[in-house]
Design an enzyme around this catalytic site. Sequence first.
Site, short mmCIF file in Angstrom:
data_model
loop_
_atom_site.label_atom_id
_atom_site.label_comp_id
_atom_site.label_asym_id
_atom_site.label_seq_id
_atom_site.Cartn_x
_atom_site.Cartn_y
_atom_site.Cartn_z
N LYS A 126 8.11 -1.71 -2.49
CA LYS A 126 7.66 -0.65 -1.40
C LYS A 126 8.64 -0.36 -0.32
O LYS A 126 8.11 1.17 -0.39
CB LYS A 126 6.57 -1.44 -0.37
CG LYS A 126 5.89 -1.44 1.38
CD LYS A 126 5.29 -0.14 0.85
CE LYS A 126 5.00 0.86 1.46
NZ LYS A 126 4.00 2.41 1.16
N GLU A 138 0.42 -1.31 0.20
CA GLU A 138 0.13 -0.35 -0.59
C GLU A 138 0.60 1.59 0.16
O GLU A 138 2.11 1.26 0.66
CB GLU A 138 -1.12 0.17 1.13
CG GLU A 138 -1.78 1.06 1.09
CD GLU A 138 -2.76 1.42 0.33
OE1 GLU A 138 -3.89 0.51 -0.22
OE2 GLU A 138 -2.56 2.75 -0.48
N CYS A 164 5.92 4.66 8.36
CA CYS A 164 6.36 4.46 7.99
C CYS A 164 7.92 4.18 7.69
O CYS A 164 8.81 3.19 8.18
CB CYS A 164 5.42 4.28 6.47
SG CYS A 164 3.56 3.90 6.37
N1 LIG Z 1 -0.24 4.64 7.94
C1 LIG Z 1 0.49 4.13 6.71
O1 LIG Z 1 0.35 4.64 6.02
C2 LIG Z 1 0.67 3.18 5.37
C3 LIG Z 1 0.49 3.35 5.03
C4 LIG Z 1 1.02 1.91 4.01
C5 LIG Z 1 1.30 0.98 3.89
N2 LIG Z 1 1.09 0.83 6.21
C6 LIG Z 1 1.47 -0.31 6.07
O2 LIG Z 1 0.22 -1.03 6.54
C7 LIG Z 1 0.02 -2.27 7.79
C8 LIG Z 1 -1.58 -1.35 8.56
O3 LIG Z 1 -1.05 0.00 8.58
P1 LIG Z 1 -1.55 1.04 9.91
O4 LIG Z 1 -0.59 2.14 10.53
O5 LIG Z 1 -2.78 0.66 8.67
O6 LIG Z 1 -1.65 0.13 11.15
P2 LIG Z 1 -2.49 0.38 12.18
O7 LIG Z 1 -1.58 -0.10 13.68
O8 LIG Z 1 -3.10 1.13 12.45
O9 LIG Z 1 -3.85 -0.78 12.81
C9 LIG Z 1 -3.39 -2.19 12.40
C10 LIG Z 1 -4.37 -2.49 13.28
O10 LIG Z 1 -4.35 -4.21 12.85
C11 LIG Z 1 -4.95 -4.55 13.89
N3 LIG Z 1 -4.78 -6.01 13.99
C12 LIG Z 1 -3.25 -6.43 13.88
N4 LIG Z 1 -3.62 -7.70 14.70
C13 LIG Z 1 -4.36 -8.51 14.34
C14 LIG Z 1 -4.71 -9.78 14.10
N5 LIG Z 1 -4.37 -11.14 14.35
N6 LIG Z 1 -6.38 -9.50 13.31
C15 LIG Z 1 -7.05 -8.90 12.92
N7 LIG Z 1 -6.89 -7.65 13.61
C16 LIG Z 1 -5.37 -7.13 14.03
C17 LIG Z 1 -4.25 -4.24 14.74
O11 LIG Z 1 -5.37 -3.89 15.97
C18 LIG Z 1 -5.08 -2.38 14.46
O12 LIG Z 1 -6.28 -2.20 14.28
C19 LIG Z 1 1.64 -1.60 8.29
O13 LIG Z 1 2.81 -2.77 7.35
C20 LIG Z 1 2.01 -0.61 7.75
O14 LIG Z 1 3.95 -0.55 7.44
C21 LIG Z 1 0.74 1.53 6.79
#
Ligand SMILES: NC(=O)c1ccc[n+]([C@@H]2O[C@H](COP(=O)([O-])OP(=O)(O)OC[C@H]3O[C@@H](n4cnc5c(N)ncnc54)[C@H](O)[C@@H]3O)[C@@H](O)[C@H]2O)c1
Length: 451
Positions: free
Chosen positions: A210, A154, A266
């Site tokens: 990524k 993403e 990130c």
């Molecule tokens: N935030 C960004 O801007 C962004 C952009 C691109 C990629 N990413 C990547 O995307 C991924 C998610 O990032 P995010 O910022 O959304 O994280 P986040 O911490 O906001 O959300 C992650 C969610 O996953 C849930 N979770 C954890 N373990 C779980 C399980 N076993 N089953 C169900 N739910 C579970 C958590 O409770 C949490 O709500 C990461 O790898 C991050 O590096 C993030």
Amino acid sequence: MELLVVGSGYVGLVTGACLSEMGHSVTCLDINEDKIKLLKKGAIPIYEPGLQEMIRRNCKCGRLHFTTNFDKAVPKSNVCFLAVDTPCGEGGEANLDSLKSAVTSIAERMTGYLIFVNKSTSPVGTTREIDSLINRVLEERNIELCYDVVSNPEFLKEGNALQDFMKPDRIIIGTDSEEAAKIMKSLYAPFMLSHQRVLLMDPASAEMTKYAANAMLATRISFMNELSGLCELNGADINKVRVGIGSDTRIGYNYLYPGLGYGGSCLPKDLKALRKQAEKLTYDTPLLNAIEEVNEKQRHSLGAKIIAYFAESGGTAQKTVAILGLAFKPETDDMRYAPSLILIRQLLAQGALLRLYDPVASESAQKVIPDHQNITWCESEMEAAAGADAIALVTEWKQFRFLDFDTLLKQMRGTAFFDGRNQYDPKQMVARGFDYFCVGHRPKFFLQTKN
Ligand SMILES: NC(=O)c1ccc[n+]([C@@H]2O[C@H](COP(=O)([O-])OP(=O)(O)OC[C@H]3O[C@@H](n4cnc5c(N)ncnc54)[C@H](O)[C@@H]3O)[C@@H](O)[C@H]2O)c1
């Protein structure tokens, strides 16, 4: 086609909302019960412009649902997006515990062909690892089911996430399966009406893309920050240099802003994880190491300037500093690796009194900034400025672009303004009566009372 998004954080919620907006039937799942309770009530646990409205709209139409229940959600799903956190482990590596746990929970309940689509940022080889894990779980269940694993990193930016998801620069699909590629392309087809932007590749290249993208962005930021330090000494203005080099089409203007170093959820963790991947393969990464080193230095630079300024008037202890903006960037409430946290720590260590204000992130900031007798939480920039010896602009929220500087200065006890985001015209700020400091430009006329 039934879609399941596992993990309802910044990426999961935006993914679920945007896919449902395009007409797909989507369930967003999270293990955090409070989050799901809130979402079911129509509230959202994060700040992302436009997201709440989109979620409400699609829930109302019955295309978007929330649950904590794998048992019900998995068997009816055809495609399962993984959008769980992959935080920085103790040694800098990506911690894949949440990802493995989510995959296990799904594999334990799948009943037919399922595509696992990994959106979480995870090291090269993770697609293969997920595949082995599913295989192991199915063997334990003594059942044979078909499945495919796809890497689909993403690239959304918090604060502009809906726009980024709805109109992506590209969609990377990393898979060796023709069937999965075909389904993924059809899923994303509604986002590609103007022109095709799906890039098909092998999983390892998708995973690496990524990390490479984030490393490139971090490189540009650290490059400009390093040059800004030089400009502060040699009399050049980094902003003019930025425009000068950005106009070269080989370079472009994006991600050339000097500031307080990169932060957020990130870039810092992904740079560390990339270095760790190289280290495991005994491959040297002098450039990546330097990007981080420059960033660490830059993250401390604003605090160092403030402390140096007060050194000439009895030290920073008991000086009042108003900090405007706490989130790691505007239009989000995300405090992960926010530069404000370092500044707050530096100034508290010197005994400063801090008045903190953020238009949106105060609530999430209060969760990560421990209670301290020297900290006062404020409801506006004017309240923060009351009695302050200095103001430090840390997050460039739009509402800070046109501050009422005359009233602000009247509220203050001192005259120092530390602009960590180069938001204002130095000459105008000095004319208004401030001792003005920005990033990458420091001619003598900036100071009212010194030099
Ligand atoms: N935030 C960004 O801007 C962004 C952009 C691109 C990629 N990413 C990547 O995307 C991924 C998610 O990032 P995010 O910022 O959304 O994280 P986040 O911490 O906001 O959300 C992650 C969610 O996953 C849930 N979770 C954890 N373990 C779980 C399980 N076993 N089953 C169900 N739910 C579970 C958590 O409770 C949490 O709500 C990461 O790898 C991050 O590096 C993030």
